[in-house]
Design an enzyme around this catalytic site. Structure first.
Site, PDB file in Angstrom:
ATOM      1  N   ASP A  46      -6.913  -1.399  -1.087  1.00 35.69           N
ATOM      2  CA  ASP A  46      -8.603  -2.002  -0.247  1.00 35.69           C
ATOM      3  C   ASP A  46     -10.114  -1.373  -0.668  1.00 35.69           C
ATOM      4  O   ASP A  46     -10.396  -0.286  -0.047  1.00 35.69           O
ATOM      5  CB  ASP A  46      -8.307  -2.275   1.090  1.00 35.69           C
ATOM      6  CG  ASP A  46      -7.202  -2.765   1.308  1.00 35.69           C
ATOM      7  OD1 ASP A  46      -6.608  -4.141   0.495  1.00 35.69           O
ATOM      8  OD2 ASP A  46      -6.545  -3.171   2.188  1.00 35.69           O
ATOM      9  N   HIS A  89      -8.350  -6.159  -2.320  1.00 38.41           N
ATOM     10  CA  HIS A  89      -7.202  -6.373  -1.770  1.00 38.41           C
ATOM     11  C   HIS A  89      -6.492  -6.605  -3.325  1.00 38.41           C
ATOM     12  O   HIS A  89      -6.658  -7.648  -3.572  1.00 38.41           O
ATOM     13  CB  HIS A  89      -6.429  -6.668  -1.070  1.00 38.41           C
ATOM     14  CG  HIS A  89      -4.760  -6.951  -1.134  1.00 38.41           C
ATOM     15  ND1 HIS A  89      -4.302  -6.403  -0.026  1.00 38.41           N
ATOM     16  CD2 HIS A  89      -3.689  -6.699  -1.872  1.00 38.41           C
ATOM     17  CE1 HIS A  89      -2.907  -5.986   0.190  1.00 38.41           C
ATOM     18  NE2 HIS A  89      -2.593  -6.408  -1.630  1.00 38.41           N
ATOM     19  N   GLU A 146      -7.284 -12.424   0.186  1.00 44.12           N
ATOM     20  CA  GLU A 146      -7.732 -11.223   0.344  1.00 44.12           C
ATOM     21  C   GLU A 146      -8.951 -11.327  -0.910  1.00 44.12           C
ATOM     22  O   GLU A 146      -8.460 -10.405  -1.081  1.00 44.12           O
ATOM     23  CB  GLU A 146      -7.646 -10.000   1.308  1.00 44.12           C
ATOM     24  CG  GLU A 146      -6.546 -10.100   2.114  1.00 44.12           C
ATOM     25  CD  GLU A 146      -5.254  -9.594   2.674  1.00 44.12           C
ATOM     26  OE1 GLU A 146      -4.971  -8.253   2.376  1.00 44.12           O
ATOM     27  OE2 GLU A 146      -4.844  -9.017   3.567  1.00 44.12           O
ATOM     28  N   HIS A 181       0.777  -1.605   0.033  1.00 46.41           N
ATOM     29  CA  HIS A 181      -0.080  -0.361   0.091  1.00 46.41           C
ATOM     30  C   HIS A 181       1.099   1.630  -0.607  1.00 46.41           C
ATOM     31  O   HIS A 181       0.603   1.899  -0.540  1.00 46.41           O
ATOM     32  CB  HIS A 181      -1.058   0.423   0.905  1.00 46.41           C
ATOM     33  CG  HIS A 181      -2.347  -1.059   0.937  1.00 46.41           C
ATOM     34  ND1 HIS A 181      -3.162  -0.621   0.217  1.00 46.41           N
ATOM     35  CD2 HIS A 181      -2.221  -2.149   1.676  1.00 46.41           C
ATOM     36  CE1 HIS A 181      -4.183  -2.089   0.340  1.00 46.41           C
ATOM     37  NE2 HIS A 181      -3.764  -2.546   1.620  1.00 46.41           N
TER      38      HIS A 181
END
Length: 133
Positions: A40, A113, A110, A33
């Protein structure tokens, strides 16, 4: 670490000890990130309120059903996890398709993500102060 002294599990990581989140692959030792090319996200209907989903992770009455809450560190959060309710499977498929079409790839552990497929700085770590000026 002595089991009695370990931090308690939370709703966001119900089956993994907090200290094991990096080793289990739920949290990156160096976050992608910080490169500015990973996001996200979930999808919500702005004009509709639906029942909050109380499954692992954050709940939000506007977020579509994805089978788990956002930031739920559990195997149920894997993008291809089955079984899931039909609507949750459809919502994950819709999000995955939209993000792929926009040039992002999904982190399979995830559903929320996504990272740019052609990151401009894939190995760079940025470290600089952020100010309001």
């Amino acid at each position: 670490m002595d089991k009695a002294r370990r931090p308690a599990r939370s709703a966001r990581y119900p089956t993994v000890e907090r200290g094991d989140l990096i080793a289990e692959g739920y949290v990156g030792e160096l976050s992608s990130h910080s490169r500015g090319s990973t996001v996200d996200l979930a999808v919500a209907e702005l004009d509709k309120t639906s029942p909050a989903h109380s499954a692992c992770g954050a709940t939000d009455a506007r977020t579509l059903d994805f089978g788990t809450g956002f930031d739920c560190f559990d195997s149920a959060s894997e993008t291809a996890h089955r079984p899931l309710p039909l609507q949750a499977t459809a919502n994950r498929t819709m999000l995955l398709s939209a993000m792929r079409a926009a040039g992002f790839r999904n982190y399979a552990r995830e559903w929320w993500h996504f990272t740019l497929a052609d990151e401009p700085f894939p190995k760079q770590r940025f470290d600089f102060p952020v100010t309001a000026d």
